[in-house]
Write an enzyme that holds these catalytic residues in place. Structure first.
Site, mmCIF file in Angstrom:
data_model
loop_
_atom_site.group_PDB
_atom_site.id
_atom_site.type_symbol
_atom_site.label_atom_id
_atom_site.label_comp_id
_atom_site.label_asym_id
_atom_site.label_seq_id
_atom_site.Cartn_x
_atom_site.Cartn_y
_atom_site.Cartn_z
ATOM 1 C CD GLU A 72 -2.925 -1.164 2.312
ATOM 2 O OE1 GLU A 72 -2.496 -0.801 3.428
ATOM 3 O OE2 GLU A 72 -4.081 -1.542 2.121
ATOM 4 C CD GLU B 10 -4.555 -5.744 2.934
ATOM 5 O OE1 GLU B 10 -5.289 -4.959 3.586
ATOM 6 O OE2 GLU B 10 -3.312 -5.743 3.019
#
Length: 662
Positions: A167, A250
């Site tokens: 991320e 995710e």
């Protein structure tokens, strides 16, 4: 004449916006299970529960700090045996997505970075193309990537993709850094394996965190319940044509919880419905988490709000409200709902769900005071005591976890209103004690209050009428920040200390690290000392000594419980109801932190493999006030009902605890 057979090469690839495994379309239905949050003895159990859930792929991070706790000191055994975990995944017919970092987030201390990086000079800029940082990354990946390279799919192993960073688009936009990592990974892993990045499903994060073209596969994550397909269409813009199979790396099955908050839960039906929307369109998803596990030892992470003072440490439990619970239980609505969705869209015949592992309550464990923490300080080797005019950070004294005790002497004239102590920057929680060095040696250091990072208040010190005072400040590292701009999170006292606006000089720093996860207990560790002192006390006085068993200063307590038969060696939970705050060890294994006065977690999970046939030893460090009866209860289920659940602000929750005592 010979018969010629075509040998099919193992290959996992991306074409036509689909995954292809050995020439056949493949839908990833995966889940995160972190090997470092579950004891190795239970890896297979948790993986079999994931198999029964319908998963075909396991995703896991690699925490650098677990594998290199000190520079050049690498460990890949026990709970750090990543190769055995991946091999076990393959044995059970799982594919593997490997999130190699070097930064992982994961609600793990410092996002997986080893704390010793923070003590390097000049200070490295983490997650950047700073050469001072990259030299350590190059060395680490030079160790870990060759170790996992034989386990790549094209080499006969289960690893189909390797993630670069984590991320990054939510943190920075240093493309030189990402390109360096890609080049480094290719050098160790070759050109066949798919490298991928994961970023939030917005244009801004994808712009910053991904690399255009087909060198690296750009993957998204987003909140459960958001419409997935517009985000998957956005994902396509950041991949080459035909190279963007829709994948949520995710898919959140629950959420994390900080101390002082309500336990995070999410609805089973809405979670399953969101997964259905992805799978029904032939999209792929990885459940985060499939099984959360436990932040054993001191490895829990922390978050912040808009300010570094808005510090939010994570619980010891990492249950995450996942379908497979912290202790492996699967008899819950979320597991069943997700399993039904996967069964429908995978077309596979799922194995039967295993029974829950049996839990047992061993009953009350009565503890005796083994030693005051301050009485053990003289047992520390003088070479381990650091001296400096100004306070030093935990990292500066070569300590990563645990507690650091600061001590200095001062002379202060009596003031009608006492004195004011101010520490502008302390990470994370400081207990302040005063001792009169000119009085009787038997007088205990007196607690005068607590200063926390999140309140940063001034503390009033009473007049002691002493010629000379000793000021003790015991600082607890409660977990380093793992996400956001305040990632460079040193611990200890990080500023000058002021008494009545005058700087105090002449400090001693005494490290009190205790044992962390996957460390061999040191002979002189505090838990060993506590047991030794306890044995001497009970031998001399018997077990009836109770009059001095309760204390309000940091104290080590020891107790025993027994497992009489092998078939009674079961998982259990230790309930700390009535205690205040501390850490607990069973048979020298660091279970983690308890803090029931803040909650919501009241109990600590004790997996059966930690236990022994016969006598088991519980040692706890209680930092403030123990249970009035000095008893811990072994129970057969977790408890997350402690604390004031109506208030999630730590500074407000704790104001009642800080009345000075002298």
């Amino acid at each position: 004449m010979c018969n010629l057979y075509q040998v099919q090469t193992r290959k996992f690839e991306i074409n036509d916006d689909m995954f292809w495994k050995d020439g056949k379309p493949f839908q990833i239905i995966g889940g995160d299970i972190h090997y470092f949050r579950t004891l190795p003895e239970y890896w297979e159990d948790r993986l079999l529960r994931a198999k029964a859930l319908g998963l075909n792929t396991i995703q896991t991070y690699i925490p650098w700090n677990l594998h290199e706790p000190q520079p050049g000191n690498f460990t890949f055994s026990g709970i750090a045996d990543i190769v055995s975990f991946i091999q076990l995944c393959q044995k059970l017919n799982f594919l593997v997505l490997l999130r190699a970092g070097p930064y992982i987030c994961a609600e793990w201390d410092l996002g997986g970075f080893p704390a010793w990086l923070l003590a390097r000079k000049p200070a490295p800029t983490l997650r950047s193309s700073d050469p001072g940082y990259l030299q350590w990354v190059d060395r680490w990946w030079g160790i870990i990537l060759p170790k996992v390279a034989p386990l790549l799919y094209n080499n006969g192993g289960p690893i189909i993709m390797v993630q670069i960073e984590n991320e990054f688009g939510s943190y920075g936009d240093d493309q030189a850094y990402l390109h360096h990592l890609v080049k480094l990974a290719r050098g160790h892993l070759g050109n066949e394996v798919i490298l991928y990045t994961t970023d939030g499903g917005t244009r801004e994060t994808l712009e910053k965190g991904t690399i255009r073209g087909d060198a690296v596969f750009s993957v998204v994550d987003f909140s459960t319940g958001e419409r997935p397909w517009p985000i998957f269409n956005l994902q396509k813009e950041f991949n080459a044509p035909g190279k963007s199979p829709p994948l949520s790396a995710e898919f959140y099955t629950g959420w994390l919880t900080h101390w002082g908050e309500n336990i995070a839960t999410t609805d089973a039906d809405s979670t399953a419905a969101a997964l259905r929307e992805i799978l029904a369109g032939q999209g792929s998803a990885v459940l985060y988490m499939a099984h959360g596990g436990t932040n054993f030892g001191f490895y829990n992470g922390a978050n912040t709000g808009d300010s570094a003072l808005d510090y939010k440490p994570d619980l010891t439990s990492y249950d995450y409200d996942a379908p497979i619970k912290e202790s492996g239980d699967i008899d819950n609505a979320k597991y069943d709902a997700i399993r039904r969705v996967i069964q429908r869209y995978s077309g596979a015949l799922l194995p039967s769900a295993p029974s829950n592992i049996e839990k047992i309550g061993y009953g009350p464990i009565h503890l005796q005071k083994s030693a005051f923490l301050f009485d053990l300080i003289h047992m520390i080797d003088p070479v381990d005591v650091f001296i400096s005019e100004e306070p030093l950070s935990m990292e500066s004294v070569d300590q990563s976890f645990g507690f650091l005790l600061y001590a200095t002497k001062y002379v202060a004239k009596d003031n009608e209103d006492g004195h004011v102590l101010f520490i502008p920057k302390v990470h994370d929680r400081a207990q302040v004690f005063l001792s009169c060095s000119s009085r009787n040696k038997g007088v205990r250091p007196a607690s005068v209050g607590i200063i926390e990072r999140w309140s940063n208040r001034r503390l009033n010190l009473p007049n002691t009428r002493c010629d000379s005072n000793i000021l003790y400040i015991l600082v607890e590292n409660m977990g380093r920040i793992n996400y956001g701009r305040y990632l460079f999170d040193k611990k200890g006292i990080l500023s000058s200390v002021y008494l009545d606006d005058n700087i105090l000089y002449g400090w001693k720093m005494i490290p009190i690290p205790f044992n962390n996860l996957n460390e061999i207990p040191r002979v002189n560790s505090f838990s060993h000392i506590a047991r030794s002192v306890h044995n001497k006390i009970t031998a001399k006085r018997g077990l009836e000594v109770k009059y001095d068993n309760i204390s309000s200063e940091p104290t080590l307590y020891t107790g025993y419980f027994y497992v009489d038969k092998v078939n009674l060696r079961k998982d259990t939970f230790l309930s700390f109801a009535g205690w205040t705050k501390g850490i607990a060890f069973v048979n020298d294994f660091n279970l983690g932190r308890f803090w029931p006065v803040v909650g919501p977690q009241c109990s600590l999970y004790v997996p059966a493999p930690i236990l022994r046939l016969g006598k088991n030893v519980l040692v706890i460090l209680e930092l403030e006030s123990p249970n009035g009866e000095a008893v811990v209860h072994s129970v057969d289920r977790p408890d997350v009902s402690c604390g004031d659940s109506s208030n999630s602000n730590l500074s407000q929750l704790l104001t009642h605890q800080h009345s000075p005592r002298l």
